[in-house]
Each structure stands twice: as structure tokens, then as C-alpha cells.
Design an enzyme around this catalytic site. Structure first.
Site, short mmCIF file in Angstrom:
data_model
loop_
_atom_site.label_atom_id
_atom_site.label_comp_id
_atom_site.label_asym_id
_atom_site.label_seq_id
_atom_site.Cartn_x
_atom_site.Cartn_y
_atom_site.Cartn_z
CD1 TRP A 148 -1.94 -2.25 2.24
CD2 TRP A 148 -2.94 -1.32 -0.09
NE1 TRP A 148 -2.94 -2.88 1.15
CE2 TRP A 148 -3.43 -2.67 0.18
CE3 TRP A 148 -3.19 -0.43 -0.86
CZ2 TRP A 148 -4.77 -2.75 0.09
CZ3 TRP A 148 -4.33 -0.77 -1.73
CH2 TRP A 148 -5.70 -2.21 -1.27
CG ASP A 183 -3.14 4.61 4.17
OD1 ASP A 183 -4.48 4.49 5.16
OD2 ASP A 183 -2.92 3.96 3.54
CE LYS A 227 -8.16 -1.49 5.87
NZ LYS A 227 -8.41 -2.95 5.13
#
Length: 358
Positions: A102, A169, A193
């Protein structure tokens, strides 16, 4: 109906109390005769939900007045582009710490906008640890990190102290532990999440950075658009923001982030203890000093046993335990809404499975 023990990496488990309340209010929100999904985003009923979500997030995370809270769409993946488009100017360099795919994707998007630099990386060891030997480039605009790495199962325990703007992030560990928001120039997180369902992305940005977004940017890709309109320039993801507000209320009822952090540490501890005491049957992917409290990654002795483990786990109602294809093995994502009972059931299954093999 018996609910599954949900260990999916995202979209992931939501608190049962939140789902039950949403179910109760689904057809007739606050006596409007309409669902929250049918209300105008300009209505006073929805505006109260929108305001409540921001107010609760500010309270729970202790977000200072120096920072704006924005609700966007597009997930973290869109932020990979929006960050450099708004904050990386000509002649500057975006610095990135690579700790999984990511963060690698974030830098690849930034390369399309301007110059980038790898300030640190653990790629050479399959992203098994969080690197601390950060080397900034000249003319660094910012340092970008991924606070928790869902694929590798690693997490920053201490955030880096750097002389440039720190951007994170936090999609997979926001609201899971206390952090000092004032240390960050910008935090972004997909909700799916810890914050709610997929569909809304939270951005927490220091207000002085809003001026960096040039007017030539497309309107919907400029952070200033959302700040000036309270994230209501166009129709926001109203249901997702409503669900976010309910999750935030649930966190507050649990005792706030401090109580949630304690529970998360306890959940992670019993799983890592099971792995460490398995005499090598289960092996953690992440190095101990970098282990995540959100995503517990581990492998079994071979692929045949892994498939058997996952199949039997599913039969027991333990869902979402397959590891990411780039790492293999297994992964238990134990976000805020995954309770201790689910982790205890998983540990019992893991211990029984190992004993039955021998």
C-alpha cells in the site's frame, strides 16, 4: 441466526450494537417517514448526523482546532493521488517509507505528480519490520508513512520525528490507539476497518496546508473544496457517514480510545502467545518488535496444512483468515469491533488444530 467470527481485513466486522441500531432506524429515521438513505443531504436531520460525526471524531481523537476534518470518497487509494496533487509542489520531493504494497502504491501515484524519494524501506526483507533509519531527501515536501500494514502485519509503535510535514495513511488502525494528532500534517483513513462501512474516507488536515492546493486542480480533487463546504459540496456518502457516527458513539460507550486500545492489546497478546508457544508450528510473519495489534499474520508448515486449517476454520464459523496472496499463510484482522470472545475461539481452534496434527 448465528453470526460469524469475522476476521476479514476489510470491509470488516462492525459492532453488533451498531448494526442493530441501524436496522431499527433503517425505515423511519427520527420519525421522518424515510430512511437515512432517502434523506436530502441538505436536510436538518442529515445535517445533525454529519455534525455529530465530526464532533465525536474530534472528541475521541482529541483533534486540535488547527486541523480540519473532511469526509471524502474514493478510499485511501484516491488519497495516494490527492496528497501529492495538493501538497507536492514543483521543485519539492515527496518522501515515502515503504512498509508494504500500500505504501508502495502511494509512492507510485505520487511519481505521476512529481519527484519522490524512498526515505526508508523494509522491502528487502519482505516487509517484516518497520524501518527506523529514515533518510530524507533535499527539498522534502513531506514524509508519508502507513501506520499499520494489513498485508505484512506490521505497525509503527513510535512515529518518526522529522523536520518536515508528517503524513499518515491510518486506514487500518485509526481510532485503535491514542495518538497525538498535532504531530501530523495530514491523516487519512478509509472507514471500512475501524470507523464504519466502506464508502467514506476521513481526512484530518492541518488548516494551513489547505492553501497549497492550486486553483488549477479539479474541484473534487482539492482539499479546500471540502473544507469550505463542510464536505457538502456535492452529495456525500450519507449512509456511510451515518454509520460512522454510530460507530463513534459505540467507541465512546466502550470508554473511548484509551479503553479500546487496552482491549486491542489484550486481543493481540493472546494470539501472539498462541503463535509463539506453538513450538514453530505457527510462525509469525512480522518481527516481534514490529507486530501489529490489528492484523496478526502467520504461516503453517506447508500449503497443504494451510488449506486444511482455513477449511476447518470456516466450518467453525471463523471467517476471513486467509493471508494476502503476496504473503500467503493466514491473517487474523482483529479491529476494534472484533471482541475478545472471537479471539479466544480462534486461539482454541488453533491449539486444537495443532494438537490434532500431531
Amino acid at each position: 441466526m448465528k453470526r460469524a467470527y469475522n476476521f476479514n481485513a476489510g470491509p470488516s466486522a462492525l459492532p453488533l450494537a451498531v448494526l442493530e441500531r441501524a436496522q431499527k432506524e433503517l425505515l423511519n429515521f427520527q420519525q421522518t417517514g424515510m430512511s437515512i438513505m432517502e434523506l436530502s443531504h441538505r436536510s436538518k436531520e442529515y445535517d445533525a448526523v454529519h455534525e455529530r460525526a465530526e464532533t465525536l471524531l474530534r472528541k475521541l481523537m482529541n483533534i486540535p482546532d488547527t486541523h480540519d476534518v473532511l469526509f471524502l470518497q474514493g478510499g485511501a487509494s484516491l488519497q495516494f493521488s490527492m496528497v501529492p496533487m495538493n501538497l507536492l509542489k514543483e521543485g519539492e520531493v515527496g518522501n515515502y517509507v515503504l512498509t508494504d504494497s500500500w505504501s508502495d502504491k502511494a509512492m507510485k501515484e505520487a511519481k505521476k505528480v512529481g519527484a519522490t524519494h524512498v526515505a526508508a524501506s523494509s522491502k528487502e526483507e519482505q516487509y517484516t519490520y518497520i524501518p527506523t533509519n529514515i533518510e530524507l531527501s533535499e527539498r522534502a515536501a513531506y514524509l508519508h508513512i502507513t501506520s499499520n500494514n494489513t498485508i505484512a502485519g506490521t505497525q509503527w509503535r513510535e512515529f518518526p520525528n522529522v523536520a518536515v510535514d508528517l503524513i499518515a495513511d491510518m486506514s487500518s488502525d485509526i481510532l485503535s490507539r491514542n495518538i497525538d494528532v498535532s504531530r501530523f500534517a495530514l491523516i487519512y483513513a478509509g472507514a471500512q476497518k475501524n470507523l464504519g462501512p466502506s464508502g467514506v474516507t476521513v481526512v484530518i488536515i492541518r488548516k494551513d496546508l489547505l492553501a497549497k492546493g492550486d486553483d488549477h486542480l479539479p474541484t473534487m480533487l482539492n482539499y479546500r473544496t471540502y473544507s469550505e463546504s463542510r464536505s457538502l459540496y456535492n452529495t456525500p456518502p450519507t449512509f456511510a457517514i451515518y454509520m460512522l457516527s454510530l460507530v463513534l458513539e459505540w467507541v465512546e460507550e466502550q470508554g473511548g480510545v484509551q479503553a479500546i486500545e487496552k482491549k486491542n492489546a489484550e486481543k493481540a497478546a493472546i494470539l501472539y502467545r498462541c503463535i509463539d508457544e506453538s513450538e514453530g508450528f505457527y510462525k509469525g510473519h512480522a518481527k516481534k518488535e514490529s507486530r501489529s495489534h490489528m492484523n496478526v499474520t502467520f504461516t503453517l508448515p506447508n500449503e497443504e496444512l494451510t488449506k486444511k486449517f482455513l477449511a476447518e476454520a470456516k466450518e467453525k464459523g471463523l471467517i476471513g483468515l486467509a493471508g494476502h496472496r503476496s504473503v500467503g499463510g493466514c491473517r487474523a484482522s482483529i479491529y476494534n469491533a472484533v471482541d475478545m470472545e472471537a479471539c479466544e475461539v480462534l486461539v482454541q481452534f488453533m491449539e486444537t488444530f495443532r494438537k490434532n496434527i500431531f
